[in-house]
Design a protein around this motif. Structure first.
Motif, mmCIF file in Angstrom:
data_model
loop_
_atom_site.group_PDB
_atom_site.id
_atom_site.type_symbol
_atom_site.label_atom_id
_atom_site.label_comp_id
_atom_site.label_asym_id
_atom_site.label_seq_id
_atom_site.Cartn_x
_atom_site.Cartn_y
_atom_site.Cartn_z
ATOM 1 N N UNK A 176 0.758 -1.267 -0.062
ATOM 2 C CA UNK A 176 -0.093 -0.250 0.071
ATOM 3 C C UNK A 176 0.668 1.305 0.076
ATOM 4 N N UNK A 177 0.266 2.355 -0.451
ATOM 5 C CA UNK A 177 1.193 3.760 -0.787
ATOM 6 C C UNK A 177 0.738 4.491 0.877
ATOM 7 N N UNK A 178 0.120 3.882 1.551
ATOM 8 C CA UNK A 178 -0.152 4.670 2.810
ATOM 9 C C UNK A 178 -0.179 3.716 4.021
ATOM 10 N N UNK A 179 0.034 4.328 5.255
ATOM 11 C CA UNK A 179 0.070 3.374 6.521
ATOM 12 C C UNK A 179 -1.730 3.014 6.655
ATOM 13 N N UNK A 180 -1.865 1.898 6.791
ATOM 14 C CA UNK A 180 -3.215 1.178 7.041
ATOM 15 C C UNK A 180 -3.376 -0.098 7.767
ATOM 16 N N UNK A 181 -4.262 -0.893 7.918
ATOM 17 C CA UNK A 181 -4.476 -2.076 8.621
ATOM 18 C C UNK A 181 -5.445 -2.897 7.611
ATOM 19 N N UNK A 182 -4.798 -4.014 7.371
ATOM 20 C CA UNK A 182 -5.606 -5.108 6.742
ATOM 21 C C UNK A 182 -6.430 -5.837 7.504
ATOM 22 N N UNK A 183 -7.818 -6.046 7.181
ATOM 23 C CA UNK A 183 -8.481 -6.990 8.205
ATOM 24 C C UNK A 183 -9.228 -7.983 7.435
ATOM 25 N N UNK A 184 -8.994 -9.231 7.849
ATOM 26 C CA UNK A 184 -10.020 -10.618 7.453
ATOM 27 C C UNK A 184 -10.975 -10.737 8.149
ATOM 28 N N UNK A 185 -12.195 -10.404 7.688
ATOM 29 C CA UNK A 185 -13.475 -10.360 8.562
ATOM 30 C C UNK A 185 -13.778 -12.209 8.717
ATOM 31 N N UNK A 186 -14.365 -12.271 9.654
ATOM 32 C CA UNK A 186 -14.623 -13.591 10.100
ATOM 33 C C UNK A 186 -13.776 -14.355 10.569
ATOM 34 N N UNK A 187 -12.158 -14.124 10.406
ATOM 35 C CA UNK A 187 -11.233 -14.847 10.889
ATOM 36 C C UNK A 187 -10.421 -13.992 11.873
ATOM 37 N N UNK A 188 -10.595 -12.522 11.935
ATOM 38 C CA UNK A 188 -10.201 -11.756 12.921
ATOM 39 C C UNK A 188 -8.437 -11.689 12.830
ATOM 40 N N UNK A 189 -8.144 -11.779 11.539
ATOM 41 C CA UNK A 189 -6.834 -11.440 11.335
ATOM 42 C C UNK A 189 -6.474 -10.443 10.597
ATOM 43 N N UNK A 190 -5.570 -9.837 11.267
ATOM 44 C CA UNK A 190 -5.074 -8.142 10.669
ATOM 45 C C UNK A 190 -3.554 -8.456 10.388
ATOM 46 N N UNK A 191 -3.276 -7.247 9.771
ATOM 47 C CA UNK A 191 -1.929 -6.985 9.111
ATOM 48 C C UNK A 191 -1.867 -5.616 9.076
ATOM 49 N N UNK A 192 -0.667 -4.809 9.780
ATOM 50 C CA UNK A 192 -0.291 -3.578 9.601
ATOM 51 C C UNK A 192 0.508 -3.463 8.464
ATOM 52 N N UNK A 193 0.029 -2.223 7.428
ATOM 53 C CA UNK A 193 0.487 -2.043 6.260
ATOM 54 C C UNK A 193 1.388 -0.660 6.554
ATOM 55 N N UNK A 194 2.474 -0.911 5.915
ATOM 56 C CA UNK A 194 3.540 0.175 5.951
ATOM 57 C C UNK A 194 3.625 0.649 4.562
ATOM 58 N N UNK A 195 3.691 2.155 4.405
ATOM 59 C CA UNK A 195 3.778 2.549 3.077
ATOM 60 C C UNK A 195 4.968 1.827 2.235
ATOM 61 N N UNK A 196 4.646 1.507 1.018
ATOM 62 C CA UNK A 196 5.731 1.055 0.142
ATOM 63 C C UNK A 196 6.396 -0.336 0.505
ATOM 64 N N UNK A 197 6.066 -0.959 1.759
ATOM 65 C CA UNK A 197 6.610 -2.222 2.175
ATOM 66 C C UNK A 197 5.867 -3.354 1.952
ATOM 67 N N UNK A 198 5.966 -4.388 1.220
ATOM 68 C CA UNK A 198 4.966 -5.505 1.205
ATOM 69 C C UNK A 198 4.855 -6.274 2.622
ATOM 70 N N UNK A 199 3.476 -6.277 2.803
ATOM 71 C CA UNK A 199 3.289 -6.718 4.026
ATOM 72 C C UNK A 199 2.599 -8.270 3.668
ATOM 73 N N UNK A 200 2.860 -9.345 4.558
ATOM 74 C CA UNK A 200 2.456 -10.580 4.101
ATOM 75 C C UNK A 200 1.730 -11.107 5.469
ATOM 76 N N UNK A 201 0.639 -11.864 5.184
ATOM 77 C CA UNK A 201 -0.482 -12.381 6.410
ATOM 78 C C UNK A 201 -0.756 -13.954 5.606
ATOM 79 N N UNK A 202 -0.362 -14.853 6.396
ATOM 80 C CA UNK A 202 -0.734 -16.429 6.057
ATOM 81 C C UNK A 202 -1.472 -16.990 7.040
ATOM 82 N N UNK A 203 -2.591 -17.383 6.751
ATOM 83 C CA UNK A 203 -3.365 -18.223 7.473
ATOM 84 C C UNK A 203 -3.978 -19.419 6.880
ATOM 85 N N UNK A 204 -4.797 -20.282 7.734
ATOM 86 C CA UNK A 204 -5.497 -21.449 7.034
ATOM 87 C C UNK A 204 -6.947 -21.198 7.075
#
Length: 228
Positions: A176-204
């Motif tokens: 993402x090009x700005x700071x934000x938080x990714x949220x997977x509804x129903x699984x309650x998993x979140x990932x902090x997004x840092x501008x310009x840096x790929x963020x990775x979230x792995x779950x089953x």
């Protein structure tokens, strides 16, 4: 006027106004499946955040009076423990479609004891003969990786549905090009997004249903997960 969540009401004439009905079905693995039927309305995830156009938009799900999810389609899974659900129709600019000062919505009470997950038994393994080595458990499948890029209000690739099998592993790689938080509804998993840096979230994906992946700050729909 605004609703309890602070969203401004957008008044439309009763004649030709959108309408929504909700049907509740128990899920054999726990919780409830909510099915929506809309009239004079269609879901438009591709234009969320844009201008309010009559008959278009998305829905918001309120569980026990508290907003929990944004809906871009007719199905949603609600975990066990909820007592009631309300589905409210919104325009693309997040205002609430209303008639006579009241939001266009449907409320359905839920039972107090939804079905619990069904127990599954595994057949006992056969005893190997002396000449046959004991079978080993195969390594799990590597799963799937989905890459998403967020620039301003643009999501690439455009939001769509990802079909998954229950138990399949999913990796979301988001830049993402700005700071934000990714949220997977129903699984309650979140990932902090840092501008310009790929963020990775792995779950089953161990729960069946339709689940949205979105950003909290910019409120963008990134994708939908359909787990069967």
């Amino acid at each position: 006027m605004r609703d309890e969540g602070g969203h401004r009401l957008r008044e439309v004439p009763a004649e030709g106004a959108p309408a929504v009905r909700a049907e509740v079905r128990p899920d054999t693995e726990g919780g409830w499946n909510i099915h929506l039927t809309v009239e004079r309305f269609r879901f438009t995830p591709e234009s969320v955040g844009g201008a309010a156009i009559p008959g278009r938009g998305h829905a918001r799900l309120l569980v026990d009076g508290k907003e929990t999810d944004r809906l871009y389609g007719p199905w949603r899974h609600v975990p066990p423990g909820a007592r009631s659900v309300t589905v409210r129709l919104h325009a693309d600019d997040h205002t609430v479609w209303a008639v006579g000062g009241k939001p266009v919505e449907a409320t359905v009470p839920l039972g107090t004891t939804p079905p619990t997950a069904t127990a599954r038994t595994t057949p006992a393994p056969t005893t190997p003969t002396p000449s046959t080595p004991t079978p080993t458990t195969p390594a799990p499948a590597p799963g799937r990786t989905v890459e998403i890029a967020v620039t301003g209000t643009s999501v690439q690739p455009p939001p769509s549905r990802i079909e998954l099998k229950r138990g399949e592993q999913l990796t979301l790689r988001v830049t993402a090009d700005r700071a934000d938080t990714l949220h997977v509804h129903g699984y309650d998993r979140e990932l902090t997004l840092t501008p310009g840096e790929p963020g990775t979230l792995t779950f089953t994906a161990d729960r069946t249903g339709l689940f949205e992946v979105e950003t909290h700050g910019s409120e963008l729909l990134l994708t939908q997960l359909v787990v069967r």
